[in-house]
Write an enzyme that holds these catalytic residues in place. Structure first.
Site, PDB file in Angstrom:
ATOM      1  N   GLY A 158      19.788  24.296  56.622  1.00 14.92           N
ATOM      2  CA  GLY A 158      19.938  25.695  56.217  1.00 14.92           C
ATOM      3  C   GLY A 158      19.697  26.639  57.383  1.00 14.92           C
ATOM      4  N   CYS A 159      19.058  27.754  57.114  1.00 16.55           N
ATOM      5  CA  CYS A 159      18.854  28.768  58.155  1.00 16.55           C
ATOM      6  C   CYS A 159      17.754  28.384  59.136  1.00 16.55           C
ATOM      7  CB  CYS A 159      18.592  30.120  57.529  1.00 16.55           C
ATOM      8  SG  CYS A 159      20.117  30.822  56.854  1.00 16.55           S
ATOM      9  N   SER A 160      17.121  27.233  58.945  1.00 13.93           N
ATOM     10  CA  SER A 160      16.178  26.725  59.943  1.00 13.93           C
ATOM     11  C   SER A 160      16.787  25.600  60.776  1.00 13.93           C
ATOM     12  CB  SER A 160      14.900  26.226  59.267  1.00 13.93           C
ATOM     13  OG  SER A 160      14.142  27.320  58.785  1.00 13.93           O
ATOM     14  N   GLY A 337      21.461  29.246  60.697  1.00 11.95           N
ATOM     15  CA  GLY A 337      20.393  28.740  61.554  1.00 11.95           C
ATOM     16  C   GLY A 337      20.391  29.285  62.966  1.00 11.95           C
TER      17      GLY A 337
END
Lengths: 376, 376
Positions: A158-160, A337
């Site tokens: 995901g966004c990490s 990410g």
């Protein structure tokens, strides 16, 4: 244990750019068409009419003015409203697929900055919010074209994605598995966007980043950032979700169903995730005996201008200056990410030796990940 | 640097089992139907008729007699020939999705063997050949239901998913990021299978494995395996591939196209990959000053009986006994990244303290990954 430095970062920006005004023109035409087609049901109060959007609403809600997409034509096509598969997008043995291509270009940029070539790298971590395919791994395709040694692997976070990819690479160097790691982070999140949805069609842009990590004693670049600490935390939430994946094929005819795209409960995310982020950062700083004022810069995930400013203000106890918490939302949008790495890539030139900063992601999962770095 | 041990392994086997005979009955009925429908073109020599298959052919080609699948009914349905989405398969916040469910069950089994509970774990690595969705990460969903601490992440690494997941977990312990890691490896590879393809419809089975890794000085279990060495290598190949992913939606109407399923050039894989595997293992042993005869057991990826026996024979310079290179193909089929871990899970009971073995994966990518372990 050995020290690890960041010795180079790289970027690839897809050439196709679309402004809020262009996106809104397409969306409003779709809304008109939809309302015309469903006039009877709308008039009878059975379904709501679709509201128009506006460039001003988007900018206020997100801080975004434009974004780059792997394809704009398909998105602007009223009968499609979805990127078209770019020519040769699947790739073959000679020609990289789209996502590998983006990663390769960002990788070259990062290697150049670090003064290295592909064969100096002995571990490649490819990490993204969405992988173009499952196998062969996109990272192995990137490895092939850049000529890196050892092994490569794919991660999906995901966004990490970038920070978790970096932490995986840093661990590999610290424990002696690798001397030099290339973290590749190609984000093609527009593939998950429902461009017929007023609340989310404008949020995301496509981009690729890359970061070179080296054992500190080997690094020869002239812009080195020592990794002082890393931290990761996850807590399950369905408030940012898509069902799309192998189960889509088993779930008959569902390819275009709403839950197969990115779906977000934005207010819940704001309310639940931001307190997690601020305590996460405060806890990390406390463990290192640092104050937030010891950080010259916070390169945060680029969610939207309101979340970013809220987080920075909460941490500082006052309004941040642009330099303290730089944003790249205006030109790129939320780039999944890649956000915190692009902020770092574009906003570190005027910093001095000894300056510290935090590269911190947060998003779907929920996941939070961070690196505290110091300029050497 | 600290030592790492494997202190527990776990398994989840889906209840639905299908024998070669049952699969062949479905395939042959499909072939008859296909040949009937395309009679004119076949008679005119424009397309070849589909040949019948047989249980004996499958067993000879693969060593497989049966396999477990997440759904059998849909596969046996002539009008479908693909698993149905199991009830509640997408899951929600309360109920895990299918892949998380498989991982949770395997995880519980592994924790029990290690004498631990979820909260003892401070890092969870979820790794698979195919992830059910991109976000939120499957690993974070598993973390939630098992109550593990710290963070979780998703990795996608073809038939090396488990070994690469283990190496990532081992690195995390060695560099001090975690004390105890749970590696979760839920494989639902049947979602990628074209059950109308005579060459590949029988190869894969579904399963989940889990492995507990601990800092050696903390481990209290009674079946501990010290990790002596890890090694990973990748080399790009398109000989095992599927295009399925986010680009499928952009590539109009392609959900059921052949290249959206698992496609393999089996002979090329055999010819190219096996020499890489045997030199990889020989090189790893040489670096450790070990001979292949120092290994009491080789838990290899479960590709097919011919590849497995070829690799073991090549390494030993003679025919292996069953114990030297155990196979689990007969009951489970090729279970993607889970193969070497299931072989280890089911074939280590009669080993003595000091006995060494290798857990080695190989497959799509190409990727090869291994752990050399010693019973404490």
């Amino acid at each position: 244990m050995v020290d690890v430095v960041i010795s180079g970062t790289g970027l690839y920006v897809p050439p196709n750019k679309v402004t809020n005004e262009e996106l809104v023109a397409a969306f409003n035409a779709h809304a008109d068409q939809y309302n015309h087609e469903h006039k009877a049901d709308i008039d009878a109060g059975l379904i709501p009419a679709k509201q128009h959007s506006s460039a001003a609403f988007i900018e206020k809600a997100s801080g975004i003015k434009s974004r780059h997409l792997v394809d704009v034509e398909g998105v602007m096509d009223l009968n499609r409203m979805m990127s078209k598969l770019p020519e040769g997008g699947h790739g073959d043995f000679e020609n990289p697929c789209l996502q590998a291509h983006m990663g390769i270009e960002a990788g070259k940029d990062a290697l150049k900055q670090a003064g290295l070539t592909g064969e100096d790298i002995d571990y490649l971590v490819c990490s993204s919010a969405v992988m173009q395919r499952s196998f062969p791994a996109i990272g192995i395709e990137v490895q092939h074209h850049l000529g890196t040694k050892g092994s490569a692997l794919d991660m999906v976070m995901g966004c990490s994605s970038a920070t978790y990819g970096l932490i995986t690479g840093i661990n590999a160097i610290k424990c002696g598995m690798a001397d030099r790691v290339l973290m590749i982070n190609p984000e093609i999140f527009s593939t998950m966007i429902n461009f017929r949805d007023r609340d989310s069609h404008f949020i995301f842009g496509d981009i690729a980043t890359a970061v070179v990590l080296e054992r500190a004693d080997l690094a020869k670049g002239d812009d080195l950032w020592k990794v002082i600490d890393t931290k990761a935390d996850t807590k399950y939430s369905n408030n940012i979700r898509s069902q799309y994946g192998p189960m889509t094929r088993l779930d008959d005819g569902s390819l275009m169903r709403q839950d197969m795209f990115f779906v977000q409960e934005g207010r819940k995310v704001f309310k639940e995730l931001l307190p997690l982020v601020t305590s996460f950062i405060n806890e990390q700083l406390e463990n290192l005996d640092l104050q937030v004022t010891d950080l010259a810069r916070m390169w945060l995930h680029q969610a939207n201008i309101n979340m970013n400013m809220y987080a920075a203000k909460k941490l500082l106890g006052r309004e941040p200056t642009y330099d303290e918490a730089p944003t790249v939302l205006e030109n790129y949008g939320n780039i999944a990410g890649a956000g915190s790495v692009v902020a770092f890539h574009e906003n570190r030139e005027n910093m001095a030796s000894g300056d510290k900063g935090i590269i911190c992601s947060f998003g779907a999962g929920y996941s939070i990940g961070s690196l505290i770095v110091e300029k050497l």
